[in-house]
Scaffold this active site. Structure first.
Site, PDB file in Angstrom:
ATOM      1  N   GLN A 138      23.429  13.453 -67.842  1.00 38.23           N
ATOM      2  CA  GLN A 138      23.363  12.405 -66.810  1.00 38.23           C
ATOM      3  C   GLN A 138      24.772  12.080 -66.277  1.00 38.23           C
ATOM      4  OE1 GLN A 138      21.290  11.525 -69.949  1.00 38.23           O
ATOM      5  NE2 GLN A 138      20.031  13.020 -68.912  1.00 38.23           N
TER       6      GLN A 138
ATOM      7  N   GLY B 113      19.067  18.675 -67.084  1.00 38.46           N
ATOM      8  CA  GLY B 113      18.845  20.072 -66.705  1.00 38.46           C
ATOM      9  C   GLY B 113      20.197  20.637 -66.336  1.00 38.46           C
ATOM     10  N   HIS B 114      20.762  21.463 -67.198  1.00 38.25           N
ATOM     11  CA  HIS B 114      22.113  21.983 -66.993  1.00 38.25           C
ATOM     12  C   HIS B 114      22.037  23.467 -66.660  1.00 38.25           C
ATOM     13  CE1 HIS B 114      23.973  18.504 -69.537  1.00 38.25           C
ATOM     14  NE2 HIS B 114      23.274  18.092 -68.515  1.00 38.25           N
TER      15      HIS B 114
ATOM     16  N   ASP C  74      23.779  15.772 -62.466  1.00 40.85           N
ATOM     17  CA  ASP C  74      23.706  17.042 -61.741  1.00 40.85           C
ATOM     18  C   ASP C  74      25.018  17.417 -61.053  1.00 40.85           C
ATOM     19  OD1 ASP C  74      21.025  17.186 -62.476  1.00 40.85           O
ATOM     20  OD2 ASP C  74      20.381  16.092 -60.686  1.00 40.85           O
TER      21      ASP C  74
ATOM     22  N   LYS D 274      27.786  19.903 -64.845  1.00 39.73           N
ATOM     23  CA  LYS D 274      28.302  19.829 -66.220  1.00 39.73           C
ATOM     24  C   LYS D 274      28.010  21.107 -67.007  1.00 39.73           C
ATOM     25  CE  LYS D 274      25.790  16.144 -66.820  1.00 39.73           C
ATOM     26  NZ  LYS D 274      25.327  15.884 -65.435  1.00 39.73           N
TER      27      LYS D 274
END
Ligand code: GDP
Ligand code: IMO
Ligand code: MG
Length: 443
Positions: free
Chosen positions: A223, A40-41, A13, A16
């Site tokens: 990650q 989750g980007h 988080d 990225k």
């Protein structure tokens, strides 16, 4: 050539999605190489927010080839939903390609993830419960089902039977769950196969071909280094290798195809899920940083644990990734804090000074951060676009970080929006040709 790997340098988080979206402006290809929809980007552009879980963060750029590499674990339900949602929002998804060799997350992987965490009780890892660990376990046990298997009913069914056999005992509590019915599962997955067929390809060849034509390929990590199954805070890690070395394996290219490795880090630290976190803060200061930074998980909505920037861990991440540049995000969140702490060493339970990230789990669990205290700044940074726009204390903070980690900072985030960014001169001079815009003019 050139290939640029972008990885998380902390516990995930870090931003990225935003940095990949920025690089995608210049990139011909964006490749996800590990992880799955545990990621989750977030991308914020033109007032709209995009939360991507499996889709590479280049998808908003028309013409960019977006590859889900062989190293990714794909939940085809999540992917087809994500595709539908993007199409609904009028995003062209024709540039997506999925490796035929990527492994599939099956309904029983989700059940096993839930059951595994329940069994661990207080010792649980705090997984995203998306079936990631059980899917990678099947891959290693050679019981995995791959994207290519979606296209052949007979093979698919046979492989499901074989994969289920050794799990009968652990799946007993789910015996009546309709999702485990063999025919229903096969039919459901065949439907996904039909929907995804047009995107399935030999992605390793596609990527190598683009590299051979001198196009820019961005390998988008999910990650972060400290969640790496080999190098992170095991067992409180994910089940893949988020470090840069895995880009080669998970995309099917060789080490010589990588020219740059960028690590994305926040100007402070967060972690979601259990496990050691030497600079963790609690109380009102933690709440303040969490609220300002909106530190709630993109995938699970969980409140993220927050702490000061851990330079011992960041230097370790720089080492195991061979970082050539840092992208430091969320500097704006620190505005208003009178003093900024940065962790430069740990103190062990026995009182020993630790200058390096401890390899021993017990030592790490009891390690406490020790800090340099730097002056804070109170200005709103969201309009800063050059290093000169930043208040002196913010510049000093960046200087201290880069000097300690010995990696230049190429980019600084001053807000969630794609324009809220400072490209530094160091970054412009260092990056792969064409990867970043020229250094902005001085004001
Ligand atoms: P990822 O998983 O590494 O892509 O990061 P996430 O999207 O899970 O979390 C990063 C969050 O920070 C997202 O909500 C982003 O919109 C936001 N973000 C990214 N860069 C910045 C920044 O420089 N400042 C602020 N305030 N928010 C940012
Ligand atoms: P992005 O790509 C933050 C964490 C989980 C848990 C551990 C194992 O958005 O940075 P898993 O479901 O992978 O078996 O969970 O890893 N985790 C993440 N934390 N960001 C992520 O992805 C994460 N993906 C997994 O919270 O602690
Ligand atoms: Mg995330």
């Amino acid at each position: 050539m050139p290939g640029l790997v972008l990885v998380g340098a902390q516990w995930g988080d870090e931003g990225k999605g935003k940095v990949t979206d920025l690089l995608a402006e210049r990139a011909d290809v964006v490749v996800r190489f590990q992880g799955g929809n545990n990621a989750g980007h977030t991308i914020v552009r033109d007032g709209q927010t995009w939360k991507l879980h499996l889709m590479p963060s280049g998808i908003l750029h028309q013409g960019t080839l977006c590859v889900i590499g062989n190293g990714v674990v794909v939940d085809p339900k999540v992917l087809t939903d994500e595709l539908e949602e993007l199409r609904r929002r009028r995003v062209d998804t024709s540039g997506l390609r999925i490796s035929a060799n990527a492994h599939l997350i099956m309904p029983y992987h989700l059940m096993l993830d839930h059951a595994g965490e329940a069994r661990l009780g207080k010792l649980q890892i705090g997984t995203t419960r998306r079936g990631i660990g059980p899917c990678y376990a099947d891959k290693a046990a050679r019981l995995g089902i791959r994207v290519q298997d979606l296209l052949d009913e007979k093979i698919l069914k046979k492989k499901i039977v074989t994969a289920l056999e050794p799990k009968r005992l652990s799946l007993r509590p789910f015996a009546k769950d309709p999702r485990l019915d063999l025919q229903a599962m096969t039919d459901e997955y065949l439907t996904y196969g039909h929907r995804l067929e047009a995107y399935i390809a030999d992605t390793s060849r596609l990527v190598l071909d683009r590299l051979d034509h001198d196009q820019l390929v961005v390998f988008e990590g999910a990650q972060g280094a400290l969640l790496d199954i080999d190098h992170g805070t095991y067992p409180f890690v994910t089940s893949s290798n988020p470090v840069a070395g895995a880009a080669c394996i998970g995309a099917g290219v060789g080490p010589k195809d990588i020219d740059e490795v960028w690590g994305v880090a926040k100007a402070y630290s967060t972690r979601v899920g259990a496990g050691p976190f030497p600079t963790e803060l609690e109380g009102p200061l933690a709440d303040e940083i969490r609220d300002r930074g909106h530190e709630y998980g993109t995938t699970t909505g969980r409140a993220r644990r927050v702490g000061w920037l851990d330079l011992v861990a960041l230097r370790y991440a720089a080492r195991i990734n061979s970082l050539t540049a840092l992208a430091l995000t969320k500097l704006d969140v620190l505005s208003g804090l009178p003093q900024l702490h940065v962790c430069t060493r740990y103190r062990s339970e026995e009182g020993a000074e630790l200058d390096h990230f401890p390899y021993h789990q017990t030592v790490l669990h009891h390690a406490i951060g020790e800090y340099e205290v730097l002056p804070g700044f109170s200005e709103d940074l969201s309009d800063c676009r050059t290093e000169e726009d930043l208040p002196p204390a913010a510049r000093e903070y960046l200087r201290f970080v880069a000097a300690f980690v010995r990696v230049p900072i190429a980019l600084v985030g001053v807000g969630p929006g794609r324009d809220e960014v400072i490209w530094t001169r160091a970054g412009a001079g260092l990056a792969v040709a064409g990867a970043v815009p020229p250094a902005p003019a001085r004001v």
